[in-house]
Design an enzyme around this catalytic site. Sequence first.
Site, PDB file in Angstrom:
ATOM      1  N   LYS A  49       7.449   0.958   9.171  1.00 37.91           N
ATOM      2  CA  LYS A  49       8.636   1.623   9.723  1.00 37.91           C
ATOM      3  C   LYS A  49       8.613   1.624  11.252  1.00 37.91           C
ATOM      4  CE  LYS A  49       9.390   1.692   5.712  1.00 37.91           C
ATOM      5  NZ  LYS A  49       8.458   1.248   4.689  1.00 37.91           N
ATOM      6  N   PHE A 179      10.350  -4.670  -2.270  1.00 40.96           N
ATOM      7  CA  PHE A 179      10.393  -3.727  -1.150  1.00 40.96           C
ATOM      8  C   PHE A 179       9.783  -4.348   0.111  1.00 40.96           C
ATOM      9  CE2 PHE A 179      10.914   0.793  -2.862  1.00 40.96           C
ATOM     10  CZ  PHE A 179      11.337   0.412  -4.117  1.00 40.96           C
ATOM     11  N   ILE A 180       8.554  -4.844  -0.045  1.00 39.43           N
ATOM     12  CA  ILE A 180       7.813  -5.279   1.142  1.00 39.43           C
ATOM     13  C   ILE A 180       8.411  -6.566   1.712  1.00 39.43           C
ATOM     14  CG2 ILE A 180       5.552  -6.118   1.958  1.00 39.43           C
ATOM     15  CD1 ILE A 180       4.261  -4.109   0.007  1.00 39.43           C
ATOM     16  N   GLY A 181       8.730  -7.519   0.836  1.00 39.41           N
ATOM     17  CA  GLY A 181       9.310  -8.780   1.304  1.00 39.41           C
ATOM     18  C   GLY A 181      10.587  -8.523   2.090  1.00 39.41           C
ATOM     19  N   CYS A 182      11.446  -7.648   1.562  1.00 39.69           N
ATOM     20  CA  CYS A 182      12.732  -7.390   2.230  1.00 39.69           C
ATOM     21  C   CYS A 182      12.535  -6.599   3.527  1.00 39.69           C
ATOM     22  CB  CYS A 182      13.682  -6.651   1.294  1.00 39.69           C
ATOM     23  SG  CYS A 182      14.309  -7.726  -0.012  1.00 39.69           S
ATOM     24  N   GLU A 183      11.661  -5.566   3.494  1.00 41.84           N
ATOM     25  CA  GLU A 183      11.496  -4.767   4.721  1.00 41.84           C
ATOM     26  C   GLU A 183      10.866  -5.617   5.834  1.00 41.84           C
ATOM     27  OE1 GLU A 183      11.284  -0.146   3.160  1.00 41.84           O
ATOM     28  OE2 GLU A 183       9.454  -1.025   3.939  1.00 41.84           O
ATOM     29  N   HIS A 440      33.122  18.399   9.764  1.00 43.53           N
ATOM     30  CA  HIS A 440      34.048  17.278   9.892  1.00 43.53           C
ATOM     31  C   HIS A 440      33.908  16.666  11.273  1.00 43.53           C
ATOM     32  CE1 HIS A 440      37.592  14.856   9.378  1.00 43.53           C
ATOM     33  NE2 HIS A 440      38.036  15.281  10.556  1.00 43.53           N
TER      34      HIS A 440
HETATM   35  C1  LIG Z   1       3.760  -2.406   3.422  1.00 47.35           C
HETATM   36  C2  LIG Z   1       3.944  -1.121   2.639  1.00 47.35           C
HETATM   37  C3  LIG Z   1       4.972  -0.273   2.964  1.00 47.35           C
HETATM   38  C4  LIG Z   1       5.148   0.901   2.247  1.00 47.35           C
HETATM   39  N1  LIG Z   1       6.196   1.703   2.585  1.00 47.35           N
HETATM   40  C5  LIG Z   1       6.412   2.840   1.884  1.00 47.35           C
HETATM   41  C6  LIG Z   1       7.494   3.691   2.235  1.00 47.35           C
HETATM   42  O1  LIG Z   1       8.255   3.427   3.153  1.00 47.35           O
HETATM   43  N2  LIG Z   1       7.667   4.822   1.525  1.00 47.35           N
HETATM   44  C7  LIG Z   1       6.836   5.152   0.485  1.00 47.35           C
HETATM   45  O2  LIG Z   1       7.042   6.192  -0.147  1.00 47.35           O
HETATM   46  N3  LIG Z   1       5.788   4.373   0.135  1.00 47.35           N
HETATM   47  C8  LIG Z   1       5.558   3.216   0.817  1.00 47.35           C
HETATM   48  N4  LIG Z   1       4.493   2.431   0.484  1.00 47.35           N
HETATM   49  C9  LIG Z   1       3.595   2.862  -0.611  1.00 47.35           C
HETATM   50  C10 LIG Z   1       2.572   3.915  -0.104  1.00 47.35           C
HETATM   51  O3  LIG Z   1       1.871   3.409   0.996  1.00 47.35           O
HETATM   52  C11 LIG Z   1       1.607   4.274  -1.223  1.00 47.35           C
HETATM   53  O4  LIG Z   1       2.324   4.673  -2.357  1.00 47.35           O
HETATM   54  C12 LIG Z   1       0.653   5.417  -0.829  1.00 47.35           C
HETATM   55  O5  LIG Z   1      -0.037   5.101   0.359  1.00 47.35           O
HETATM   56  C13 LIG Z   1      -0.337   5.682  -1.973  1.00 47.35           C
HETATM   57  O6  LIG Z   1      -1.297   6.629  -1.592  1.00 47.35           O
HETATM   58  P1  LIG Z   1      -2.672   6.781  -2.412  1.00 47.35           P
HETATM   59  O7  LIG Z   1      -3.432   7.834  -1.723  1.00 47.35           O
HETATM   60  O8  LIG Z   1      -2.381   6.909  -3.846  1.00 47.35           O
HETATM   61  O9  LIG Z   1      -3.388   5.374  -2.239  1.00 47.35           O
HETATM   62  P2  LIG Z   1      -3.928   4.693  -0.900  1.00 47.35           P
HETATM   63  O10 LIG Z   1      -3.229   5.196   0.296  1.00 47.35           O
HETATM   64  O11 LIG Z   1      -3.889   3.228  -1.174  1.00 47.35           O
HETATM   65  O12 LIG Z   1      -5.429   5.230  -0.794  1.00 47.35           O
HETATM   66  C14 LIG Z   1      -6.430   4.799  -1.649  1.00 47.35           C
HETATM   67  C15 LIG Z   1      -7.711   4.721  -0.852  1.00 47.35           C
HETATM   68  O13 LIG Z   1      -8.786   4.509  -1.758  1.00 47.35           O
HETATM   69  C16 LIG Z   1      -9.703   3.612  -1.172  1.00 47.35           C
HETATM   70  N5  LIG Z   1     -10.481   3.039  -2.273  1.00 47.35           N
HETATM   71  C17 LIG Z   1     -10.081   2.190  -3.237  1.00 47.35           C
HETATM   72  N6  LIG Z   1     -11.068   1.956  -4.111  1.00 47.35           N
HETATM   73  C18 LIG Z   1     -12.133   2.675  -3.691  1.00 47.35           C
HETATM   74  C19 LIG Z   1     -13.452   2.876  -4.185  1.00 47.35           C
HETATM   75  N7  LIG Z   1     -13.876   2.327  -5.321  1.00 47.35           N
HETATM   76  N8  LIG Z   1     -14.299   3.690  -3.480  1.00 47.35           N
HETATM   77  C20 LIG Z   1     -13.876   4.301  -2.321  1.00 47.35           C
HETATM   78  N9  LIG Z   1     -12.636   4.161  -1.824  1.00 47.35           N
HETATM   79  C21 LIG Z   1     -11.766   3.371  -2.511  1.00 47.35           C
HETATM   80  C22 LIG Z   1      -8.839   2.634  -0.417  1.00 47.35           C
HETATM   81  O14 LIG Z   1      -9.573   2.000   0.611  1.00 47.35           O
HETATM   82  C23 LIG Z   1      -7.745   3.555   0.130  1.00 47.35           C
HETATM   83  O15 LIG Z   1      -8.055   4.023   1.411  1.00 47.35           O
HETATM   84  C24 LIG Z   1       4.265   1.245   1.192  1.00 47.35           C
HETATM   85  C25 LIG Z   1       3.202   0.398   0.869  1.00 47.35           C
HETATM   86  C26 LIG Z   1       3.040  -0.775   1.587  1.00 47.35           C
HETATM   87  C27 LIG Z   1       1.889  -1.672   1.241  1.00 47.35           C
HETATM   88  N1  LIG Z   2      10.372   1.851   1.334  1.00 48.20           N
HETATM   89  C1  LIG Z   2       9.479   2.053   0.367  1.00 48.20           C
HETATM   90  O1  LIG Z   2       9.461   3.074  -0.303  1.00 48.20           O
HETATM   91  C2  LIG Z   2       8.436   1.007   0.103  1.00 48.20           C
HETATM   92  C3  LIG Z   2       8.228  -0.033   0.988  1.00 48.20           C
HETATM   93  C4  LIG Z   2       7.271  -0.979   0.691  1.00 48.20           C
HETATM   94  C5  LIG Z   2       6.537  -0.869  -0.481  1.00 48.20           C
HETATM   95  N2  LIG Z   2       6.773   0.149  -1.324  1.00 48.20           N
HETATM   96  C6  LIG Z   2       6.038   0.254  -2.605  1.00 48.20           C
HETATM   97  O2  LIG Z   2       5.074  -0.773  -2.692  1.00 48.20           O
HETATM   98  C7  LIG Z   2       5.266  -1.498  -3.898  1.00 48.20           C
HETATM   99  C8  LIG Z   2       4.854  -2.917  -3.704  1.00 48.20           C
HETATM  100  O3  LIG Z   2       5.824  -3.639  -2.941  1.00 48.20           O
HETATM  101  P1  LIG Z   2       6.055  -5.179  -3.218  1.00 48.20           P
HETATM  102  O4  LIG Z   2       7.219  -5.630  -2.427  1.00 48.20           O
HETATM  103  O5  LIG Z   2       4.767  -5.899  -3.110  1.00 48.20           O
HETATM  104  O6  LIG Z   2       6.367  -5.173  -4.772  1.00 48.20           O
HETATM  105  P2  LIG Z   2       7.751  -5.164  -5.581  1.00 48.20           P
HETATM  106  O7  LIG Z   2       7.360  -4.911  -6.980  1.00 48.20           O
HETATM  107  O8  LIG Z   2       8.769  -4.312  -4.931  1.00 48.20           O
HETATM  108  O9  LIG Z   2       8.276  -6.663  -5.434  1.00 48.20           O
HETATM  109  C9  LIG Z   2       7.501  -7.763  -5.763  1.00 48.20           C
HETATM  110  C10 LIG Z   2       8.414  -8.944  -6.005  1.00 48.20           C
HETATM  111  O10 LIG Z   2       7.626 -10.127  -6.094  1.00 48.20           O
HETATM  112  C11 LIG Z   2       8.068 -10.890  -7.193  1.00 48.20           C
HETATM  113  N3  LIG Z   2       6.963 -11.721  -7.643  1.00 48.20           N
HETATM  114  C12 LIG Z   2       5.877 -11.356  -8.364  1.00 48.20           C
HETATM  115  N4  LIG Z   2       5.055 -12.406  -8.535  1.00 48.20           N
HETATM  116  C13 LIG Z   2       5.623 -13.464  -7.895  1.00 48.20           C
HETATM  117  C14 LIG Z   2       5.267 -14.816  -7.698  1.00 48.20           C
HETATM  118  N5  LIG Z   2       4.137 -15.316  -8.197  1.00 48.20           N
HETATM  119  N6  LIG Z   2       6.107 -15.599  -6.982  1.00 48.20           N
HETATM  120  C15 LIG Z   2       7.261 -15.102  -6.471  1.00 48.20           C
HETATM  121  N7  LIG Z   2       7.654 -13.816  -6.612  1.00 48.20           N
HETATM  122  C16 LIG Z   2       6.844 -13.017  -7.321  1.00 48.20           C
HETATM  123  C17 LIG Z   2       8.543  -9.861  -8.211  1.00 48.20           C
HETATM  124  O11 LIG Z   2       9.459 -10.437  -9.111  1.00 48.20           O
HETATM  125  C18 LIG Z   2       9.197  -8.816  -7.309  1.00 48.20           C
HETATM  126  O12 LIG Z   2      10.528  -9.124  -7.047  1.00 48.20           O
HETATM  127  C19 LIG Z   2       6.729  -1.308  -4.249  1.00 48.20           C
HETATM  128  O13 LIG Z   2       6.942  -1.422  -5.637  1.00 48.20           O
HETATM  129  C20 LIG Z   2       7.027   0.064  -3.737  1.00 48.20           C
HETATM  130  O14 LIG Z   2       6.790   1.011  -4.764  1.00 48.20           O
HETATM  131  C21 LIG Z   2       7.700   1.095  -1.060  1.00 48.20           C
END
Ligand SMILES: Cc1cc2nc3c(=O)[nH]c(=O)nc-3n(C[C@H](O)[C@H](O)[C@H](O)COP(=O)(O)OP(=O)(O)OC[C@H]3O[C@@H](n4cnc5c(N)ncnc54)[C@H](O)[C@@H]3O)c2cc1C
Ligand SMILES: NC(=O)c1ccc[n+]([C@@H]2O[C@H](COP(=O)([O-])OP(=O)(O)OC[C@H]3O[C@@H](n4cnc5c(N)ncnc54)[C@H](O)[C@@H]3O)[C@@H](O)[C@H]2O)c1
Length: 461
Positions: A49, A179-183, A440
């Site tokens: 973000k 989500f990630i590809g589009c953002e 408004h």
């Molecule tokens: C690019 C991207 C953008 C995102 N944007 C949004 C968004 O805009 N809004 C939204 O709501 N969500 C978003 N998400 C999703 C959000 O980040 C996650 O849902 C959230 O961080 C999950 O929190 P968590 O604590 O469950 O897991 P995590 O934050 O993944 O924490 C898990 C932790 O466990 C650690 N771990 C794993 N295995 C072990 C082990 N065996 N021993 C010790 N440590 C370990 C990892 O290193 C990690 O630090 C996004 C995700 C990505 C990748």
């Molecule tokens: N704004 C937000 O809240 C936000 C932002 C980023 C991520 N996230 C979270 O993180 C999760 C992961 O994001 P993401 O974009 O990786 O997953 P996603 O599930 O949103 O999208 C993955 C896409 O990749 C496609 N795909 C899967 N395998 C493929 C392949 N081999 N070749 C081509 N396309 C393939 C799927 O059909 C799907 O459309 C999301 O589901 C969402 O919950 C949330």
Amino acid sequence: MEKFDLIIIGGGRASGLAIAAAQEGKKVALIERNTLGGTCPNRGCVPSKLLIGYAEAARRVREASRHHIDATINGIDRQKMFDEVAEWISGVDPRYESRLPANITLYRGTGSFLSNNEVLISGKDGEEVAQITSETIVIATGTRPRPAPYSEYPVWTSDNICPLKNTPPASLTIIGGGFIGCELGAFFSAIGTETSIHVRGKTLLPRIDPELAPIFQEQFEHHTPVYYESSLSDLTYDGEMFTCTFSHPDGSNHQHVSERILFATGRVANSDTLRLENTDIETDDRGFIKTDDHLRSTVPGIYAAGDIAGNYILQHTASYDIHYLRQSILKGSTEALDYGAVPHAIFTEPEVASVGFTEKELQDKGINYVSTLRDWKSSARAMASKLDYPRTKLLISPDTYAVLGCHLIGPDSSTLIHQILMLMHLKNDIRELPKMIHIHPALPELFLDAAIDVIKKAKFT
Ligand SMILES: Cc1cc2nc3c(=O)[nH]c(=O)nc-3n(C[C@H](O)[C@H](O)[C@H](O)COP(=O)(O)OP(=O)(O)OC[C@H]3O[C@@H](n4cnc5c(N)ncnc54)[C@H](O)[C@@H]3O)c2cc1C
Ligand SMILES: NC(=O)c1ccc[n+]([C@@H]2O[C@H](COP(=O)([O-])OP(=O)(O)OC[C@H]3O[C@@H](n4cnc5c(N)ncnc54)[C@H](O)[C@@H]3O)[C@@H](O)[C@H]2O)c1
């Protein structure tokens, strides 16, 4: 073996639970194998973000002509954008660590189970750091990107793009239109990286409402080309450029050359490093830990929360899980977990936000509904944006007038959706909305038009 009151594996959202437990005087072990804070601040929500903020600034200049303003961008310092965000990320781990009270033992390493109640911590090279035990263990290990193919090349995933130590590329190919590809696609194209998205299917954002999907795609493709029904069949790298070969259902192929490639093809559960085979903890067929409506795993005393529990992959639901465990583990609450209406937003251009069911989900479940799809022209503030595409879709029950779903596309959708969310949370009756005096002509007025229309439809159903 040292005994703790609470062991937490994974220092993402669950680090908040560790702090709360320690503040209540519990002896807590927190195990983190990477940086504290987890995905959200280190490589997820926050960095993505922060990057989108630069994209929005660039777009405002490019689109100024809509308001008869002749503006040009004279330069974009992409490296500075990466560096600024990288600088912010570099402070995350120390900030989190500094908040940990003294009665938390922080183990830097990978946690895995020796038995139902015994945990081994291993260091980077697999060496044993400690063995610890507790009757209460919380697994909060999150997810990681689905492993990218061609990992012998320096391909990007959403995990290794951060902490943004690379040079921003001049061109980028993104595989996956979720989500990630589009953002990230919207960010890179806005800052002048020649970006394209390649998806296997016919749509972007698979769970988007079918009536909003074509609007999203048309607007999104104004800035980022999308290639549908394109499956990556080969990838080569010459040390500078990637050449992707994509195949299509009609048997044809096309090639695409770019400086970088990003795989954004979904996320998988971080359960495989936990050695769950030494326990009675069960996972579902995707590796997420099975939990009941109290976030209890199949072993008494062991809980799973956040992404690893497999309910959602969202920061706000992960935080909600942690808040729930604070109440149940620390305060003895016995209430079942109830997410209520879970919203989400996609911070792209255009922005979309949703809460509740999509129309398709209502049809699949056989739930009775009426719907409306309205443009935003009833709001002068929306009109001032000079955008034609914004829409509100509202789905309600004709029997109770409860909102079943709301889907928005347009500027500030992620903010606007909270008005409907609040309604659903407090007294879920759409007839309450027009009774409330709205400022408004502020943007939320656009809901009045949609509400009045859908109430009328419900009355005549
Ligand atoms: C690019 C991207 C953008 C995102 N944007 C949004 C968004 O805009 N809004 C939204 O709501 N969500 C978003 N998400 C999703 C959000 O980040 C996650 O849902 C959230 O961080 C999950 O929190 P968590 O604590 O469950 O897991 P995590 O934050 O993944 O924490 C898990 C932790 O466990 C650690 N771990 C794993 N295995 C072990 C082990 N065996 N021993 C010790 N440590 C370990 C990892 O290193 C990690 O630090 C996004 C995700 C990505 C990748
Ligand atoms: N704004 C937000 O809240 C936000 C932002 C980023 C991520 N996230 C979270 O993180 C999760 C992961 O994001 P993401 O974009 O990786 O997953 P996603 O599930 O949103 O999208 C993955 C896409 O990749 C496609 N795909 C899967 N395998 C493929 C392949 N081999 N070749 C081509 N396309 C393939 C799927 O059909 C799907 O459309 C999301 O589901 C969402 O919950 C949330």
